[in-house]
Enzyme design. Structure first.
Site, mmCIF file in Angstrom:
data_model
loop_
_atom_site.group_PDB
_atom_site.id
_atom_site.type_symbol
_atom_site.label_atom_id
_atom_site.label_comp_id
_atom_site.label_asym_id
_atom_site.label_seq_id
_atom_site.Cartn_x
_atom_site.Cartn_y
_atom_site.Cartn_z
ATOM 1 N N CYS A 192 0.839 -8.501 -57.932
ATOM 2 C CA CYS A 192 0.315 -7.623 -57.325
ATOM 3 C C CYS A 192 1.134 -7.234 -55.906
ATOM 4 O O CYS A 192 1.451 -8.083 -55.211
ATOM 5 C CB CYS A 192 -1.014 -8.030 -56.234
ATOM 6 S SG CYS A 192 -1.827 -7.200 -55.104
ATOM 7 N N CYS B 251 0.198 -7.445 -52.322
ATOM 8 C CA CYS B 251 -0.092 -8.643 -52.051
ATOM 9 C C CYS B 251 0.957 -9.338 -51.532
ATOM 10 O O CYS B 251 1.110 -10.151 -50.546
ATOM 11 C CB CYS B 251 -0.827 -9.530 -53.107
ATOM 12 S SG CYS B 251 -2.222 -8.660 -53.854
#
Lengths: 165, 202
Positions: free
Chosen positions: A55, A58
């Site tokens: 991600c 993230c």
């Protein structure tokens, strides 16, 4: 290597576990372990970040967590990074990532593949999109859920607001 | 007459809740219609179709979770399009935040992979907002009843992103199979980990 040197090496490893080969110890958790984490006791603020190496946003916000965590007393604010990486990539992606990026915050890797069993326990409003972060102090009935990435100032200001209440 | 009309309207509202603006649609709600440009350059309109329903998938070219599910989405379309429930994949990601999800990249990927399902571009992100979609892949199974589209299921494709063979709850397939045999959908909602939809920066 003589006995004294082995002893001092062991002593150093005891004092600084990060000096060992496994720089980061990862706890592998199931849905019920997450329950235990969310029931966190004591009068302290828990900051639980949900992320994965796959991600992008993230990965971008992780350094903010590392940096901000260093500024607080760990007995008052406790950080945990819950990795939602694919279990088939724990060895090939997650562990090398933690080592390469020198992640020192505690990491728990979710092994329960059926996310429907636990997403709603984190927050009713959460649909499972990451990054997401839960802040809570059960002793003071403080709880805040944030879906989406946080920058350093946002993270700091949420924590400051919550530890003041 | 006026009374009857308002009674009918109220009944319709009670029977099938109309989602308020900004509120995600839920199973049982009317499904918001949309007309969006597909990778073939055609306009795809849900209400203009004559299918029994749709499998609407909020999708991304590049989100690793969407990529994990790509083959399963292809298979859903292969299995259910002939039975009246085709897949319509919707890409709502902002191209400035996620360049890999631009319309040109969508066209390239669809061509390269030979997608048989419609792949449409939600440039304004209005469709994702109306549905309350938050991540990719995020699926809505819709059925058509007297011309009205209704949400029958919202959530994940199945319960094991990592390994299709180990998924023991195939939410979308189970929902469509139930609808095809005139039964009620067994699980109408599920949650799954996914990439957050890349909203335009304000």
């Amino acid at each position: 290597m003589n006995g004294a040197r082995i002893f001092s090496l062991l002593f150093i490893l005891m004092l600084y576990p990060s000096a060992g080969l496994n720089a980061q110890k990862v706890e592998y958790i199931k849905a019920e372990d997450l329950e235990r984490i969310l029931a966190g006791s004591g009068d302290k603020l828990y900051v639980v970040n949900f992320w994965a190496t796959w991600c992008g946003p993230c990965v971008k916000e992780l350094p903010h967590f590392q940096k901000v965590a260093a500024a607080y007393d760990p007995s008052k604010v406790s950080f945990l990074l819950v990795s939602l990486d694919f279990p088939s990539q724990f060895e090939s992606k997650l562990l090398p990532f933690l080592k390469k990026n020198k992640i020192t915050l505690p990491v728990a890797a979710m092994t329960e593949t059926d996310a429907n069993l636990w997403i709603g326990r984190v927050d009713q409003s959460w649909q499972g999109d990451i990054p997401a972060t839960l802040f809570f102090n059960n002793a003071r009935k403080v709880r805040k859920f944030n879906a989406g990435a946080l920058d350093e100032n946002e993270l700091r200001s949420i924590i400051d607001n919550l530890i003041r209440t | 007459m006026k009374k009857t009309a308002s009674f009918l309207l109220i009944s319709a509202l009670v029977l099938s809740r109309v989602a308020m603006a900004g509120e995600p649609v839920k199973p049982g709600d009317f499904a918001p219609d949309f007309s969006l440009k597909s990778v073939k350059g055609e306009t795809v309109s849900l209400s203009a179709g004559e299918t029994k329903g749709y499998i609407v998938v909020f999708y991304s070219n590049v989100c690793p979770m969407a990529v994990k599910y790509e083959q399963r989405i292809v298979e859903l379309n292969n299995e259910f399009a002939p039975k009246g429930y085709p897949v319509v994949a919707v890409n709502s990601n902002d191209k400035d935040v996620a360049p890999g999800d631009s319309y040109d990249e969508m066209k390239k990927l669809a061509k390269k992979k030979g997608y048989k399902f419609e792949y449409v571009y939600d440039e304004t992100q209005e469709v994702a907002r109306k549905y309350g979609a938050t991540n990719t892949p995020h699926v809505y199974v819709l059925s058509r009843n007297d011309g009205q589209l209704k949400v029958e299921y919202a959530g994940a494709v199945d319960n094991n992103p990592d390994d299709a063979a180990k998924a023991d709850k195939k939410y979308v397939a189970d929902a469509v199979n139930a609808l095809l045999s005139g039964k009620s959908v067994p699980v109408t909602n599920s949650k799954a980990v996914g990439c957050a939809i890349k909203w335009k920066k304000a």
